[in-house]
Design a protein around this motif. Structure first.
Motif, PDB file in Angstrom:
ATOM      1  N   PRO A   1      79.766  56.475 131.305  1.00 52.23           N
ATOM      2  CA  PRO A   1      80.391  55.229 131.782  1.00 52.23           C
ATOM      3  C   PRO A   1      80.588  55.176 133.295  1.00 52.23           C
ATOM      4  CG  PRO A   1      81.982  56.569 130.593  1.00 52.23           C
ATOM      5  CD  PRO A   1      80.646  57.224 130.423  1.00 52.23           C
ATOM      6  N   GLU A   2      80.544  56.321 133.967  1.00 53.64           N
ATOM      7  CA  GLU A   2      80.729  56.330 135.419  1.00 53.64           C
ATOM      8  C   GLU A   2      79.457  55.919 136.170  1.00 53.64           C
ATOM      9  OE1 GLU A   2      79.030  60.339 134.443  1.00 53.64           O
ATOM     10  OE2 GLU A   2      80.421  58.971 133.474  1.00 53.64           O
ATOM     11  N   LEU A   3      78.316  55.939 135.488  1.00 55.77           N
ATOM     12  CA  LEU A   3      77.043  55.621 136.140  1.00 55.77           C
ATOM     13  C   LEU A   3      76.762  54.124 136.144  1.00 55.77           C
ATOM     14  CD1 LEU A   3      74.696  58.395 134.691  1.00 55.77           C
ATOM     15  CD2 LEU A   3      75.878  58.372 136.901  1.00 55.77           C
ATOM     16  N   TYR A   4      75.949  53.730 137.107  1.00 54.43           N
ATOM     17  CA  TYR A   4      75.417  52.369 137.133  1.00 54.43           C
ATOM     18  C   TYR A   4      74.071  52.403 136.405  1.00 54.43           C
ATOM     19  CZ  TYR A   4      78.865  51.339 140.723  1.00 54.43           C
ATOM     20  OH  TYR A   4      80.038  51.170 141.418  1.00 54.43           O
ATOM     21  N   TYR A   5      73.813  51.385 135.608  1.00 57.39           N
ATOM     22  CA  TYR A   5      72.549  51.268 134.889  1.00 57.39           C
ATOM     23  C   TYR A   5      71.790  50.086 135.477  1.00 57.39           C
ATOM     24  CZ  TYR A   5      74.413  54.623 131.592  1.00 57.39           C
ATOM     25  OH  TYR A   5      74.932  55.769 131.028  1.00 57.39           O
ATOM     26  N   PHE A   6      70.647  50.397 136.090  1.00 55.51           N
ATOM     27  CA  PHE A   6      69.817  49.381 136.716  1.00 55.51           C
ATOM     28  C   PHE A   6      68.623  49.094 135.817  1.00 55.51           C
ATOM     29  CE2 PHE A   6      72.087  51.420 140.135  1.00 55.51           C
ATOM     30  CZ  PHE A   6      72.387  50.386 141.012  1.00 55.51           C
ATOM     31  N   ILE A   7      68.339  47.818 135.610  1.00 58.11           N
ATOM     32  CA  ILE A   7      67.203  47.418 134.780  1.00 58.11           C
ATOM     33  C   ILE A   7      66.352  46.448 135.585  1.00 58.11           C
ATOM     34  CG2 ILE A   7      66.436  46.366 132.617  1.00 58.11           C
ATOM     35  CD1 ILE A   7      69.165  47.192 131.433  1.00 58.11           C
ATOM     36  N   ALA A   8      65.057  46.756 135.642  1.00 60.15           N
ATOM     37  CA  ALA A   8      64.113  45.934 136.400  1.00 60.15           C
ATOM     38  C   ALA A   8      63.174  45.208 135.451  1.00 60.15           C
ATOM     39  CB  ALA A   8      63.300  46.818 137.343  1.00 60.15           C
TER      40      ALA A   8
ATOM     41  N   GLU B   1      60.107  38.964 139.244  1.00 62.07           N
ATOM     42  CA  GLU B   1      60.581  40.341 139.349  1.00 62.07           C
ATOM     43  C   GLU B   1      62.056  40.302 139.731  1.00 62.07           C
ATOM     44  OE1 GLU B   1      58.075  42.256 142.191  1.00 62.07           O
ATOM     45  OE2 GLU B   1      56.430  42.408 140.768  1.00 62.07           O
ATOM     46  N   GLU B   2      62.833  41.130 139.026  1.00 58.42           N
ATOM     47  CA  GLU B   2      64.275  41.117 139.273  1.00 58.42           C
ATOM     48  C   GLU B   2      64.875  42.451 138.884  1.00 58.42           C
ATOM     49  OE1 GLU B   2      68.153  38.391 138.066  1.00 58.42           O
ATOM     50  OE2 GLU B   2      66.281  38.117 136.992  1.00 58.42           O
ATOM     51  N   LEU B   3      65.899  42.856 139.609  1.00 57.45           N
ATOM     52  CA  LEU B   3      66.650  44.067 139.316  1.00 57.45           C
ATOM     53  C   LEU B   3      68.099  43.675 139.115  1.00 57.45           C
ATOM     54  CD1 LEU B   3      66.670  47.237 139.226  1.00 57.45           C
ATOM     55  CD2 LEU B   3      67.257  47.143 141.664  1.00 57.45           C
ATOM     56  N   ARG B   4      68.678  44.129 138.010  1.00 56.15           N
ATOM     57  CA  ARG B   4      70.098  43.871 137.736  1.00 56.15           C
ATOM     58  C   ARG B   4      70.810  45.196 137.487  1.00 56.15           C
ATOM     59  NH1 ARG B   4      70.030  38.802 133.514  1.00 56.15           N
ATOM     60  NH2 ARG B   4      68.831  37.361 134.825  1.00 56.15           N
ATOM     61  N   CYS B   5      72.113  45.164 137.646  1.00 58.33           N
ATOM     62  CA  CYS B   5      72.932  46.364 137.508  1.00 58.33           C
ATOM     63  C   CYS B   5      74.040  46.126 136.497  1.00 58.33           C
ATOM     64  CB  CYS B   5      73.533  46.703 138.872  1.00 58.33           C
ATOM     65  SG  CYS B   5      74.585  48.166 138.874  1.00 58.33           S
ATOM     66  N   TYR B   6      74.384  47.204 135.758  1.00 61.56           N
ATOM     67  CA  TYR B   6      75.417  47.114 134.724  1.00 61.56           C
ATOM     68  C   TYR B   6      76.234  48.392 134.679  1.00 61.56           C
ATOM     69  CZ  TYR B   6      72.304  43.418 133.180  1.00 61.56           C
ATOM     70  OH  TYR B   6      71.523  42.297 133.143  1.00 61.56           O
ATOM     71  N   LYS B   7      77.439  48.247 134.192  1.00 63.06           N
ATOM     72  CA  LYS B   7      78.262  49.373 133.752  1.00 63.06           C
ATOM     73  C   LYS B   7      78.335  49.227 132.239  1.00 63.06           C
ATOM     74  CE  LYS B   7      80.196  51.631 137.313  1.00 63.06           C
ATOM     75  NZ  LYS B   7      80.487  53.048 137.382  1.00 63.06           N
ATOM     76  N   ILE B   8      78.155  50.341 131.534  1.00 62.81           N
ATOM     77  CA  ILE B   8      78.202  50.311 130.071  1.00 62.81           C
ATOM     78  C   ILE B   8      79.204  51.359 129.619  1.00 62.81           C
ATOM     79  CG2 ILE B   8      76.879  50.531 127.930  1.00 62.81           C
ATOM     80  CD1 ILE B   8      74.341  49.857 129.621  1.00 62.81           C
TER      81      ILE B   8
ATOM     82  N   GLY C   1      80.044  50.786 124.381  1.00 65.76           N
ATOM     83  CA  GLY C   1      79.312  49.671 123.794  1.00 65.76           C
ATOM     84  C   GLY C   1      79.529  48.334 124.473  1.00 65.76           C
ATOM     85  N   LYS C   2      80.364  48.302 125.498  1.00 69.23           N
ATOM     86  CA  LYS C   2      80.639  47.070 126.236  1.00 69.23           C
ATOM     87  C   LYS C   2      79.812  47.062 127.521  1.00 69.23           C
ATOM     88  CE  LYS C   2      84.329  45.803 123.726  1.00 69.23           C
ATOM     89  NZ  LYS C   2      83.971  45.419 122.418  1.00 69.23           N
ATOM     90  N   VAL C   3      79.180  45.936 127.792  1.00 67.21           N
ATOM     91  CA  VAL C   3      78.308  45.800 128.953  1.00 67.21           C
ATOM     92  C   VAL C   3      78.956  44.871 129.969  1.00 67.21           C
ATOM     93  CG1 VAL C   3      76.053  44.994 129.739  1.00 67.21           C
ATOM     94  CG2 VAL C   3      76.259  46.141 127.514  1.00 67.21           C
ATOM     95  N   LYS C   4      79.011  45.336 131.221  1.00 62.72           N
ATOM     96  CA  LYS C   4      79.563  44.514 132.304  1.00 62.72           C
ATOM     97  C   LYS C   4      78.513  44.403 133.405  1.00 62.72           C
ATOM     98  CE  LYS C   4      83.262  44.213 135.682  1.00 62.72           C
ATOM     99  NZ  LYS C   4      84.353  44.872 136.339  1.00 62.72           N
ATOM    100  N   HIS C   5      78.154  43.172 133.740  1.00 58.16           N
ATOM    101  CA  HIS C   5      77.211  42.953 134.835  1.00 58.16           C
ATOM    102  C   HIS C   5      77.885  43.261 136.162  1.00 58.16           C
ATOM    103  CE1 HIS C   5      75.127  40.386 137.860  1.00 58.16           C
ATOM    104  NE2 HIS C   5      74.078  40.935 137.278  1.00 58.16           N
ATOM    105  N   ILE C   6      77.172  43.969 137.045  1.00 57.25           N
ATOM    106  CA  ILE C   6      77.665  44.307 138.372  1.00 57.25           C
ATOM    107  C   ILE C   6      76.746  43.646 139.396  1.00 57.25           C
ATOM    108  CG2 ILE C   6      78.145  46.192 139.993  1.00 57.25           C
ATOM    109  CD1 ILE C   6      79.942  46.322 137.515  1.00 57.25           C
TER     110      ILE C   6
END
Length: 128
Positions: A94-101, A108-115, A118-123
């Motif tokens: 949960p301390e990591l950022y999850y980047f999805i491209a 083309e787009e890159l987004r970031c999340y904290k998970i 089971g809860k997803v928060k857009h950063i």
């Protein structure tokens, strides 16, 4: 993150098309500084896995560089940059950022999340 950093992640994951590309990110504070491309050890267009030995080697290099492990990135070829069910299920840090491209389609787009649990928060990604 810098515009160059953002673009470099997109370039790295496009190299792996039609399969998902992946890697790790390190930095300091909330600033991403280094991209660590890794091999997708289970290459498919729908999933990724990073070999634990390769991950350990990268983590050692981060320490030598005096940077902190900040996040994991991967791509969704021909998909949208939001966490899949598998992405959420396997997000154990949960301390990591999850980047999805998203790279295989038109935009083309890159987004970031904290998970977390089971809860997803857009950063929002701040581009410098």
């Amino acid at each position: 993150m810098s515009q160059r950093f953002y673009k470099t992640i997109l370039i790295e994951v496009k190299k792996e098309l039609p399969n998902e590309g992946c890697g790790l990110i390190s930095g300091s504070g909330n600033v991403c500084k280094t991209i660590w491309p890794t091999r997708n050890s289970e290459p498919t267009p729908y999933s990724f896995a990073i070999d634990p030995d390769e991950q350990d080697q990268v983590l050692e290099h981060m320490v030598l560089k005096r940077e902190t492990f900040m996040g994991i990135y991967h791509s969704h070829p021909y998909g949208i940059p939001v966490p899949s069910r598998d992405d959420v299920a396997y997000a154990h840090h949960p301390e990591l950022y999850y980047f999805i491209a998203a790279v295989g389609g038109g935009k083309e787009e890159l987004r970031c999340y904290k998970i977390r649990n089971g809860k997803v928060k857009h950063i929002d990604i701040l581009i410098e």
